[in-house]
Design an enzyme around this catalytic site. Structure first.
Site, PDB file in Angstrom:
ATOM      1  N   ARG A  41       0.819  -1.213   0.000  1.00 30.01           N
ATOM      2  CA  ARG A  41       0.000   0.000   0.000  1.00 30.01           C
ATOM      3  C   ARG A  41       0.858   1.270   0.000  1.00 30.01           C
ATOM      4  O   ARG A  41       0.470   2.296  -0.572  1.00 30.01           O
ATOM      5  CB  ARG A  41      -0.920   0.009   1.230  1.00 30.01           C
ATOM      6  CG  ARG A  41      -2.005  -1.074   1.249  1.00 30.01           C
ATOM      7  CD  ARG A  41      -3.211  -0.672   0.421  1.00 30.01           C
ATOM      8  NE  ARG A  41      -4.283  -1.639   0.506  1.00 30.01           N
ATOM      9  CZ  ARG A  41      -5.256  -1.612   1.430  1.00 30.01           C
ATOM     10  NH1 ARG A  41      -5.282  -0.659   2.352  1.00 30.01           N
ATOM     11  NH2 ARG A  41      -6.214  -2.522   1.417  1.00 30.01           N
ATOM     12  N   ASP A 152     -15.268  11.302   7.248  1.00 28.69           N
ATOM     13  CA  ASP A 152     -14.336  10.192   7.072  1.00 28.69           C
ATOM     14  C   ASP A 152     -12.919  10.748   7.130  1.00 28.69           C
ATOM     15  O   ASP A 152     -12.682  11.919   6.812  1.00 28.69           O
ATOM     16  CB  ASP A 152     -14.564   9.478   5.731  1.00 28.69           C
ATOM     17  CG  ASP A 152     -13.982   8.070   5.731  1.00 28.69           C
ATOM     18  OD1 ASP A 152     -14.721   7.120   6.041  1.00 28.69           O
ATOM     19  OD2 ASP A 152     -12.780   7.921   5.440  1.00 28.69           O
TER      20      ASP A 152
END
Length: 279
Positions: A41, A152
């Site tokens: 990632r 978020d």
């Protein structure tokens, strides 16, 4: 292996340093099993920052809050879908919605929070259920004092929620009457209509940081977010949610999550992973 960044420059010390920073900033616990996932990632982010090693990259992260946020975003999973854990929406429709409509009819405000909203599927499902299958009634409801916060940590998730456009197949789980009333379809894409969109304010927010929020909420949805946290972090967060609810307000959490710790003093279980703040 990610091209350009060799796994040989990514050691256990790097992973431990990443884990400590991610936990400190976002409360996320990375087990040793996540070590190669973290590598895959973050390696593209290293390339974009011209870092030659994870150590060099992490030095930058420690002095650049924006880059630290980008690292967290790269490591978080924004997986959700419309009408997820449908029993929550059933409870909202049959138990809470009548209470909220009564409050609105008494000229009282209604405040809703989708905490960890991901790409918006949760808050849009919730808004369609709140407005109901009748356009006429729903438009009347939408003109009243309703504000829904959708927050978020990841900016790309917030942007996707604001765009409010999805593949048509993604909304198949939403009852047809709600889809007809509050969405439009064109070219295989579905867009949420103006009435639900007028009610929602999207914000990028770290749940572990300060909350620039005034007033109490009637309902908070925070589902499948706390599965990444350790117990002390969960208990502290749920306590903050409980304090942010008005007496009689509801907290909905994920199917594998539970309320524990100090928050049990304020919250009572009233349904499957549905909690109500005691009056």
């Amino acid at each position: 292996m990610v091209p350009g960044i060799s796994p040989q420059v990514y050691g256990l010390a790097d992973f431990q340093r990443i884990s400590a920073q991610v936990h400190a900033q976002a409360g996320i616990v990375l087990s040793d099993k996540k070590r190669m996932l973290v590598y895959s990632r973050l390696a593209p982010l290293l390339r974009r920052t011209n870092s030659q090693s994870f150590g060099e990259f992490l030095d930058q992260v420690e002095h650049d809050p924006a880059l630290a946020t980008r690292m967290i975003e790269a490591l978080t999973t924004n997986h959700t879908y419309f009408n997820r854990e449908s029993h929550h929406y059933d409870h909202f429709a049959h138990t809470l919605r009548p209470e909220l409509l009564h409050r609105l009819n008494q000229s009282e405000p209604v405040r809703i929070w989708s905490a960890g909203c991901s790409s918006g599927e949760e808050i849009w499902t919730l808004m369609m259920v709140l407005l109901g299958p009748s356009q006429q009634e729903g438009k009347r409801i939408a003109r009243q004092d309703i504000v829904a916060l959708a927050s978020d940590l990841a900016s790309h998730a917030v942007n996707a929620g604001m765009a409010a456009t999805y593949e048509a197949a993604a909304l198949e789980a939403v009852p047809e009457a709600l889809r007809k009333a509050w969405t439009t379809t064109e070219g295989g894409k579905v867009t949420i209509g103006p009435e639900p969109r007028s009610l929602v304010r999207f914000r990028q927010l770290n749940l572990l940081g300060p909350w620039p929020i005034k007033g109490a909420f009637d309902v908070i949805f925070c589902r499948n977010v706390m599965i990444y946290f350790d117990t002390p972090t969960k208990e502290k967060l749920v306590w903050r949610f409980a304090e942010q609810l008005r007496p009689g307000g509801y907290l909905y959490i994920g199917h594998s999550e539970r309320v524990s710790g100090q928050a049990e003093e304020l919250l009572e279980l009233v349904g499957p992973t549905v909690y109500r703040r005691r009056a």
